[in-house]
Design an enzyme around this catalytic site. Structure first.
Site, PDB file in Angstrom:
ATOM      1  N   TRP A   1     -12.087  61.809  29.753  1.00  0.00           N
ATOM      2  CA  TRP A   1     -11.977  61.198  31.084  1.00  0.00           C
ATOM      3  C   TRP A   1     -10.527  60.848  31.443  1.00  0.00           C
ATOM      4  O   TRP A   1     -10.264  60.442  32.563  1.00  0.00           O
ATOM      5  CB  TRP A   1     -12.858  59.941  31.162  1.00  0.00           C
ATOM      6  CG  TRP A   1     -14.325  60.205  31.056  1.00  0.00           C
ATOM      7  CD1 TRP A   1     -14.949  61.412  30.879  1.00  0.00           C
ATOM      8  CD2 TRP A   1     -15.374  59.231  31.122  1.00  0.00           C
ATOM      9  NE1 TRP A   1     -16.307  61.245  30.822  1.00  0.00           N
ATOM     10  CE2 TRP A   1     -16.601  59.911  30.967  1.00  0.00           C
ATOM     11  CE3 TRP A   1     -15.418  57.841  31.283  1.00  0.00           C
ATOM     12  CZ2 TRP A   1     -17.831  59.259  30.986  1.00  0.00           C
ATOM     13  CZ3 TRP A   1     -16.635  57.177  31.293  1.00  0.00           C
ATOM     14  CH2 TRP A   1     -17.833  57.879  31.146  1.00  0.00           C
TER      15      TRP A   1
ATOM     16  N   HIS B   1      -3.359  65.774  22.169  1.00  0.00           N
ATOM     17  CA  HIS B   1      -3.540  66.385  23.492  1.00  0.00           C
ATOM     18  C   HIS B   1      -2.167  66.666  24.100  1.00  0.00           C
ATOM     19  O   HIS B   1      -1.230  65.899  23.895  1.00  0.00           O
ATOM     20  CB  HIS B   1      -4.348  65.440  24.385  1.00  0.00           C
ATOM     21  CG  HIS B   1      -4.782  66.079  25.658  1.00  0.00           C
ATOM     22  ND1 HIS B   1      -3.928  66.264  26.721  1.00  0.00           N
ATOM     23  CD2 HIS B   1      -5.971  66.609  26.026  1.00  0.00           C
ATOM     24  CE1 HIS B   1      -4.577  66.880  27.693  1.00  0.00           C
ATOM     25  NE2 HIS B   1      -5.822  67.097  27.296  1.00  0.00           N
TER      26      HIS B   1
ATOM     27  N   GLU C   1      -1.042  66.206  26.888  1.00  0.00           N
ATOM     28  CA  GLU C   1      -0.517  65.102  27.698  1.00  0.00           C
ATOM     29  C   GLU C   1       0.060  63.997  26.821  1.00  0.00           C
ATOM     30  O   GLU C   1       0.861  63.183  27.291  1.00  0.00           O
ATOM     31  CB  GLU C   1      -1.627  64.576  28.625  1.00  0.00           C
ATOM     32  CG  GLU C   1      -1.939  65.575  29.719  1.00  0.00           C
ATOM     33  CD  GLU C   1      -3.312  65.458  30.332  1.00  0.00           C
ATOM     34  OE1 GLU C   1      -3.977  64.420  30.159  1.00  0.00           O
ATOM     35  OE2 GLU C   1      -3.743  66.436  30.978  1.00  0.00           O
TER      36      GLU C   1
ATOM     37  N   GLU D   1      -6.117  74.409  23.740  1.00  0.00           N
ATOM     38  CA  GLU D   1      -5.945  74.087  25.154  1.00  0.00           C
ATOM     39  C   GLU D   1      -4.600  74.619  25.642  1.00  0.00           C
ATOM     40  O   GLU D   1      -3.576  73.936  25.512  1.00  0.00           O
ATOM     41  CB  GLU D   1      -5.985  72.571  25.356  1.00  0.00           C
ATOM     42  CG  GLU D   1      -7.284  71.932  24.933  1.00  0.00           C
ATOM     43  CD  GLU D   1      -7.538  70.655  25.707  1.00  0.00           C
ATOM     44  OE1 GLU D   1      -8.602  70.575  26.335  1.00  0.00           O
ATOM     45  OE2 GLU D   1      -6.674  69.776  25.706  1.00  0.00           O
TER      46      GLU D   1
ATOM     47  N   SER E   1      -9.468  73.691  32.413  1.00  0.00           N
ATOM     48  CA  SER E   1     -10.182  74.104  33.633  1.00  0.00           C
ATOM     49  C   SER E   1     -11.561  74.689  33.339  1.00  0.00           C
ATOM     50  O   SER E   1     -12.006  75.619  34.025  1.00  0.00           O
ATOM     51  CB  SER E   1      -9.338  75.084  34.453  1.00  0.00           C
ATOM     52  OG  SER E   1      -8.143  74.445  34.890  1.00  0.00           O
TER      53      SER E   1
ATOM     54  N   GLY F   1     -11.684  68.034  31.044  1.00  0.00           N
ATOM     55  CA  GLY F   1     -11.126  66.929  31.805  1.00  0.00           C
ATOM     56  C   GLY F   1     -11.847  66.774  33.134  1.00  0.00           C
ATOM     57  O   GLY F   1     -12.883  66.118  33.232  1.00  0.00           O
ATOM     58  N   GLY F   2     -11.317  67.424  34.166  1.00  0.00           N
ATOM     59  CA  GLY F   2     -11.801  67.215  35.532  1.00  0.00           C
ATOM     60  C   GLY F   2     -13.304  67.327  35.705  1.00  0.00           C
ATOM     61  O   GLY F   2     -13.930  66.459  36.335  1.00  0.00           O
TER      62      GLY F   2
HETATM   63  P1  PGA Z   1      -9.188  70.042  32.572  1.00  0.00           P
HETATM   64  O1  PGA Z   1      -8.584  69.225  31.318  1.00  0.00           O
HETATM   65  O2  PGA Z   1     -10.599  70.386  32.211  1.00  0.00           O
HETATM   66  O3  PGA Z   1      -9.090  69.071  33.717  1.00  0.00           O
HETATM   67  O4  PGA Z   1      -8.343  71.240  32.744  1.00  0.00           O
HETATM   68  C1  PGA Z   1      -8.847  69.672  30.018  1.00  0.00           C
HETATM   69  C2  PGA Z   1      -8.203  68.746  29.015  1.00  0.00           C
HETATM   70  O5  PGA Z   1      -7.100  68.272  29.286  1.00  0.00           O
HETATM   71  O6  PGA Z   1      -8.775  68.470  27.953  1.00  0.00           O
END
Ligand code: PGA
Length: 269
Positions: A10, A95, A97, A182, A228, A249-250
């Site tokens: 999330w 991750h 990020e 990823e 995605s 994620g999204g």
């Molecule tokens: P996303 O993110 O599905 O929004 O592309 C995936 C993730 O960062 O694990």
């Protein structure tokens, strides 16, 4: 047979009321699914709320990050034991990020953001070790930047990240891990990696694990694709032999779309 995993990351979304509502929605759609393992990774502030919401279901809880020290003067950090005490069984580690890349598809942007969170291969390795030592199951992330892919370095980058992540970890530990591939350019961009190519890289990762720990361990490891993943592309991804699920994620922020992903994962096996 590897039980597929659908994990919802999330990220920095949902206050406690929103987390409660989303967890309730996921529970209604996917709470009793048995053919797939569902993991919710809400922000740390909502872990106890979500833990209470999913208490009587098959859904598992995961943290989004942790620090490797057990306790001490580390403002803003959480230890593995703290995550365990909130009900977590899993933790996402490394991750993109958190590796400081902040999901950028642009190398110049990535360079500017490189020091924001600053996880490196070495800190990822320490975190994975600390998680395993505490009894928390790591979902270790790897993936190349767009520029690395364009330069033809995808396999070398990913292999390097996987080897560094697993450095010094024995087979018993690695057998408990999940790895998520990823590609950074596919995260949050709507640009999913082609299923054949995602499968190829996941297979390459399995080969790296096999080279280090043997075929049996590698055959049993769950390797997820993230970037995605959506209801309209999940079936193609889940049909692939080396993709054992998704880190999402999204599309994990709406109970309906995440429920559809869970169903696709369960149907795939
Ligand atoms: P996303 O993110 O599905 O929004 O592309 C995936 C993730 O960062 O694990």
């Amino acid at each position: 047979m590897r039980t597929p995993i659908m994990a919802g990351n999330w990220k920095m979304n949902c206050d406690n009321d929103e987390a409660q509502a989303l967890a309730d929605g996921v529970l209604a759609r996917a709470g009793q699914v048995e053919d797939a393992l569902v993991i919710l990774c809400p922000p740390a502030s909502a872990l106890t709320t979500v833990h209470a919401a999913i208490a009587n279901s098959n859904i598992k809880l995961g943290g989004q990050n942790m620090f490797w020290e057990e306790e001490g003067a580390f403002t803003g950090e959480l230890s593995a034991r703290m995550l365990l005490s909130c009900g977590c069984e899993f933790v996402i580690i490394g991750h993109s990020e958190r590796r400081g890349r902040f999901g950028s598809v642009d190398e110049a942007d990535a360079a500017d953001l490189d020091t924001i969170f600053g996880d490196t291969d070495a800190t990822v390795n320490r975190k994975v070790k600390a998680a395993l030592a505490a009894g928390l199951l790591p979902i270790g992330c790897c993936g190349e930047l767009l520029g690395e892919r364009q330069a033809g370095n995808t396999d070398a980058v990913v292999e390097g990240q996987v080897k560094a992540m697993l450095d010094g970890i024995d087979a018993d530990g690695v057998a408990q891990m999940v790895i998520a591939y990823e590609p950074v350019w596919a995260i949050g961009t709507g640009e999913v990696c082609d299923a054949d190519e995602a499968n190829r890289v996941c297979g390459m990762i399995r080969g790296v694990v096999a080279g280090l720990y043997g075929d049996e361990l590698a055959d049993g490891m769950r390797i997820l694709y993230g970037g995605s993943v959506k209801p309209d592309n999940v079936e193609g991804l889940m049909a692939m032999a080396d993709i054992d699920g998704g880190l999402v994620g999204g599309a994990s922020l709406k109970a309906d779309s995440f429920g559809a992903l869970v169903e696709a994962a369960a149907d795939a096996r």
